[in-house]
Enzyme design. Structure first.
Site, PDB file in Angstrom:
ATOM      1  CB  SER A  22      76.294  72.084  27.117  1.00  0.00           C
ATOM      2  OG  SER A  22      76.079  70.801  27.637  1.00  0.00           O
ATOM      3  CD  GLU A  48      69.094  72.325  29.531  1.00  0.00           C
ATOM      4  OE1 GLU A  48      69.774  71.492  28.897  1.00  0.00           O
ATOM      5  OE2 GLU A  48      69.202  73.549  29.380  1.00  0.00           O
ATOM      6  CG  HIS A 101      71.437  69.969  26.528  1.00  0.00           C
ATOM      7  ND1 HIS A 101      71.745  70.768  27.599  1.00  0.00           N
ATOM      8  CD2 HIS A 101      72.620  69.698  25.912  1.00  0.00           C
ATOM      9  CE1 HIS A 101      73.052  70.968  27.641  1.00  0.00           C
ATOM     10  NE2 HIS A 101      73.609  70.330  26.617  1.00  0.00           N
TER      11      HIS A 101
END
Length: 560
Positions: A244, A372, A482
């Site tokens: 991330s 995501e 995510h």
């Protein structure tokens, strides 16, 4: 953007707790022993601790503390070590951003609280301090200094607004490398966050102190080059790995300095993060963030507002940083504090730097989770009509463009829930008529489209591999959300083996991984990770072509 930690602004508390769904956490601070391993750095002796197979040296300072006159300045390398240091416990975490879900969204989510059980919060459990530029080194027991083991450097996520070393157990990586007979050394660093590390504004740009968190990371990589040999690591075999915001950081290290790595790393792994479209650090929206901080701290009338911010009590600046996002200005993945074009670390929009070929010529792996955007869309479930959803995307990400400019995006991402995210779940997971649409757009805009763009530009020029994590697909409302891939990497799981293989050979293939070919424009192959009896397969990176192309084209015109 997060590490099974808290991710971007919309998912801070949610993601930390999302880990509880599958039980990622539970790492404990190791106890110091009366006698244990030591390492000599300069004239300093560091006392570590050891378990059955793994030795840890924790909280090693790699920079002069960025406090007092050094607040909001470029980091400076540590002075030569001298004396004895207790390295048996984690050092302080950098100040963490706080956040909340808007009340309007929580009201809509009320009927789904059973399905979202455990996704409602989380907070830092470690001491926080501005004096936080420290790192951890974890290695196999009894590694001789002449061993020259490969080195994995982890950069955590957290939306550039939070993240902590104690959330990710590097001992898992080292132990798995021992089990595979291909040992590695694991390093992880803290870096400045939120207003302390990513303050925008013209004043910041003119002072040359933008993107300080990325500068911290660069300094930590220089520390690795200087000192890792004392632990038995090979400074010529260093890979950087992040998830991330950490993956965006890895990509940022690849494209800064004209793509010159300075020999600091030799391969890269990015989980849910690529060179992202970034605007100027002094554009209108960025300047508004700076001005709000100055106003909130009482520095408005100062002759030098940046110097005023440096001289404030910590609590005053920290409170202003935390209050930058009010409930009414909640903006999901368009963060107040994030990397921006500052003229030094980034001379242009990162995606333009990629187009210019200013990319480190090292092998890399990059991949995303299938869904995501779901986690970040829980904050916008008060939007229920096409007009509301489209106005939200336009005002949040593309305020300089009109709705007509975005027509190709909205056409490619209709409100039909059967084509939204979580993908391939039909009419399930529909919180509101627009939830799955917004989730699809946000996930592709910030994660999937930049990944594909990066691969399309670089895969025919250097060795690249790409993956898609489609596991935990049955997670209610979120699908393969995510950071769910970190459950695999720190599991350990097959992604752990990918990391260890790549660290040793600059190739992710190995006995537990199916034959995984390089990605290319002619054969855009993804290693796809699945639930069920067949956990790995190969697929083609050809989904949502029109939508991602439209998002990439718009982003190049109007970076976030």
């Amino acid at each position: 953007m997060g590490s099974l930690t808290r991710t971007a602004h919309a998912g801070f508390g949610l993601l930390l707790a999302a880990a509880a769904i599958v039980g990622v956490f539970g790492h404990s601070v190791p106890h110091a022993r009366s006698s244990g391993p030591t390492v000599q750095l300069d004239q300093g002796t560091f006392l570590g601790n050891a378990t059955a197979n793994v030795t840890q040296f924790l909280g090693i300072p790699y920079a002069i503390p960025p406090v007092d006159t050094l607040r909001l300045t470029i980091p400076r390398a540590n002075l030569p070590y001298n004396g004895t240091f207790n390295a048996t416990a984690f050092g302080p975490s950098c100040p963490q951003q706080t956040s909340s879900i808007p009340a309007t969204s929580l009201a809509v989510l009320a009927p789904f609280l059973g399905e979202l059980s455990g996704l409602t919060g989380g907070s830092s459990t470690n001491v926080q301090s501005e004096d936080c530029l420290n790192l951890d080194v974890i290695l196999p027991n009894d590694t001789p200094s002449e061993a020259k083991l490969p080195v994995v450097v982890w950069i955590y996520g957290g939306g550039f607004e939070d993240g902590e070393l104690l959330n990710d157990d590097g001992g898992v990586i080292v132990q798995r490398s021992i089990d595979l007979g291909t040992p590695v050394i694991y390093v992880a660093m803290n870096y400045r966050l939120s207003a302390f590390g990513f303050l925008p504004g013209q004043e910041v740009k003119e002072a040359g102190v933008g993107n300080l968190g990325l500068q911290d990371q660069r300094l930590a990589l220089r520390w690795v080059q200087k000192y890792i040999g004392a632990f038995g690591g090979d400074p010529d075999r260093v890979i950087i790995w992040g998830e991330s915001a950490g993956a965006i950081s890895v990509a940022s290290q690849m494209i800064t300095n004209g793509g010159d790595t300075e020999g600091l790393f030799h391969g890269a792994i990015m989980e849910s993060g690529s060179p992202t479209p970034s605007g100027d650090i002094a554009d209108e929206e960025s300047q508004a963030v700076y001005d709000s901080i100055v106003d909130a701290t009482g520095c408005t009338g100062a002759e030098d507002t940046l110097q005023c911010l440096r001289e404030l009590p910590f609590s005053v600046l920290n409170d202003a940083s935390n209050n930058t996002f009010g409930i009414d200005s909640f903006s999901s993945l368009n963060l107040a504090f994030q990397p921006r074009v500052d003229g030094i670390f980034f001379t242009e929009d990162p995606q333009q730097l990629v187009l210019d070929g200013q990319v480190a010529d090292v092998p890399f792996i990059t991949g995303d989770c299938s869904d995501e955007g779901t986690l970040f869309s829980l904050s916008s479930v008060n939007l229920t009509t096409d007009a509301e959803a489209e106005a939200y995307i336009q005002s949040t990400y593309f305020s300089t463009l009109s709705l007509d400019d975005l027509a190709s995006v909205f056409q490619a991402y209709p409100s039909d829930p059967t084509v939204g995210s979580p993908f391939d779940t039909g009419s399930a997971n529909v919180i509101t008529p627009q939830f799955k649409r917004i989730a699809a757009i946000q996930g592709d805009l910030v994660f999937q489209a930049p990944r594909r763009f990066f691969l399309q530009q670089r895969s025919d020029k250097q060795k690249t591999w790409a993956f898609l994590s489609d596991r935990l697909k049955s997670t209610p409302l979120l699908g393969s959300f995510h950071s769910s891939d970190l459950l695999n990497a720190y599991g350990p799981g097959d992604l752990t083996d990918v990391i260890v293989n790549f660290a040793n050979n600059l190739d992710p293939n190995g006995p537990t991984i199916i034959e995984w070919p390089n990605y290319s424009t002619d054969a855009p192959t993804l290693l796809t990770l699945l639930d069920g009896a067949v956990p790995q397969t190969l697929t083609n990176d050809t989904f949502r072509v029109d939508g991602m192309a439209a998002l990439t084209n718009i982003s190049l015109i109007a970076p976030i």
